[in-house]
Design an enzyme around this catalytic site. Structure first.
Site, short mmCIF file in Angstrom:
data_model
loop_
_atom_site.label_atom_id
_atom_site.label_comp_id
_atom_site.label_asym_id
_atom_site.label_seq_id
_atom_site.Cartn_x
_atom_site.Cartn_y
_atom_site.Cartn_z
N CYS A 138 0.76 -1.23 -0.02
CA CYS A 138 0.31 -0.08 -0.04
C CYS A 138 0.89 1.18 -0.13
O CYS A 138 1.81 1.41 0.82
CB CYS A 138 -0.93 0.16 1.32
SG CYS A 138 -1.64 1.73 1.41
N CYS A 160 0.93 3.23 3.36
CA CYS A 160 1.50 2.66 4.39
C CYS A 160 2.81 3.06 4.23
O CYS A 160 3.66 3.24 5.17
CB CYS A 160 1.11 1.24 4.58
SG CYS A 160 -0.49 0.76 4.70
#
Length: 455
Positions: A375, A378
């Site tokens: 991600c 993230c």
């Protein structure tokens, strides 16, 4: 640290972000609220605005808990109730020249946009900016390990264009800790990502927090395996801009569709300064220990981090443009690089999370991020989360991570309030239920305040 201005306006940097002298405080754009990611990590170009919330201006005496408990509803951005669609703009500019794209970028963002200059072919960007006749700013990341020829190019460019490059430097304490713990050349043994994160990614993050847009020299042909789908303009999928939050920064790539040979023909035609290393066989130039000349027929990126796999030849500055492997995003390749790796961040299994949920009186508070290593959001908060873990070490708060994609996703959705990645939860010492961190601001100060007031 004070940074100088480019072109005709005077600029300085204070703390961790650019500050522009003469800029009206009334020209604050609405902040960007959360962009919902689908589970396939597709970044929607749709943006939302939220009520102004400046992390830097918060004092610890303010009632942060009340802000943390209330999500701010999306609002319609001004300008006739319409939101700029940069995906459509990218399509319109697909056949535009770099000069036209540069002119459009400078026209839209003025002194809130800057050219990222690496000291190689990026001088073409500066030449295009000059040709527009508009004022422009230039910043560069000085890692402390550049070649002497690169520093001489910086000086030549400043004199040629009558500008001052705004230099960003790595944090001295972080560099000192890295070198003391792992030596000067640890990247040859365990990969370049950690060193690049300290010397390049984090300084870039600080620079971009003072801007609303930035201009890069990325080209599709630079690295066909990772950069072949670079758009002309996009909402930056990784970094945050001046207004804070996901979607608050726009990234322009005027050279995306230009061949490397055409860039060099342009540089020769315009008789602009270039790095002397190019004449010695260097094409893509980075830090001195990680760059070497390439042989005839070799791709330009083969001279960067030559001891590593060809697919890993990215430093992290353009993570959001790295082309992913084919296949569903839910089943990302296991080979994706792990994140949040630190001695101060505990990796929890599902059993560990379940045990944590059962405890009503914990000896310590726990801060847990639910993440997926693929991600981009993230990845974007990795530096601040690790820094937070370092600050909280030994202070009664455990910092942990739980990989919540794949087979753990349904459990995380049902039991851990997972909506999108990353989701951050605080398990207080005395309260049985976890408290979800609601803000898109994932910098160290905001997270620290959340922990201190609720643990």
């Amino acid at each position: 640290m004070a940074l100088a201005v480019t072109s005709s306006s005077s600029t300085a940097i204070s703390g961790s972000s650019f500050s522009r002298s003469g800029a009206s405080s009334e020209s604050k754009a609405l902040q960007i609220c959360s962009i919902r990611l689908s589970d396939r990590t597709h970044l929607s170009q749709r943006r939302y605005s939220m009520k102004p919330l400046s992390v830097e201006s918060h004092s610890r005496n303010e009632s942060w808990v009340s802000r943390a408990s209330t999500l701010i509803a999306p609002e319609v951005e001004e300008k006739g109730g319409e939101v700029e669609d940069f995906e459509q703009l990218a399509k319109k500019l697909e056949d535009a020249s770099p000069l036209e794209i540069m002119d459009k970028a400078l026209e839209k963002f003025g002194d809130e946009i800057a050219i990222a200059f690496s000291g190689a072919e990026d001088v073409a960007l500066i030449e295009y900016a000059r040709l527009t006749g508009k004022p422009f700013r230039v910043f560069s990341l000085d890692t402390g390990r550049l070649n002497p020829e690169t520093y001489r190019l910086f000086d030549a460019v400043e004199k040629q264009y009558g500008i001052r490059i705004e230099y960003m430097f790595p944090d001295a304490v972080e560099v000192q800790a890295l070198v003391r713990n792992k030596g000067l050349f640890s990247f040859y043994e365990d990969g370049h990502q950690e060193c690049c994160r300290v010397r390049k990614v984090r300084p870039l993050r600080r620079a971009l927090k003072g801007l609303k847009a930035w201009i890069t020299g990325q080209r599709k042909d630079q690295s066909p395996g990772t950069r072949s789908e670079i758009p002309i303009v996009q909402v930056d999928p990784v970094f945050e801009g001046l207004d804070g939050g996901v979607g608050s920064l726009v990234k322009w790539n005027p050279l995306a569709n230009v061949e490397g040979s055409d860039v060099w023909n342009f540089l020769r035609t315009m008789d602009v300064p270039v790095n002397a290393l190019h004449a010695q066989g260097y094409v893509s130039i980075g830090c001195e220990p990680c760059t070497r000349p390439v042989l005839p027929g070799q791709h330009e990126r083969e001279g960067r981090w030559w001891w590593e796999d060809a697919k890993a030849k990215e430093c992290g500055l353009h993570k959001g443009n790295i082309k992913e492997e084919d296949g569903a995003a839910d089943s990302k390749p296991a080979a994706v690089q792990e994140i949040f790796e630190s001695n101060n961040v505990v990796a929890l299994s599902r059993g560990g999370v379940e045990n944590l949920m059962k405890l009503e009186n914990r000896k310590e508070a726990w801060l847990v991020v639910l993440y997926a290593p693929w991600c981009p959001f993230c990845q974007a908060m990795e530096a601040s989360y690790i820094e937070l873990a370092e600050k909280l070490a030994g202070k009664g708060v455990k910092v942990a991570k739980f990989r919540a994609d794949g087979e753990q996703k349904e459990f995380a959705k049902q039991e851990l309030q997972l909506g999108s990645f990353p989701t951050i939860l605080l398990f207080p010492k005395s309260a049985p239920r976890a408290i979800k961190y609601p803000s898109e601001h994932r910098d160290v100060d905001s997270l620290m305040t959340f922990v201190n007031l609720l643990r």
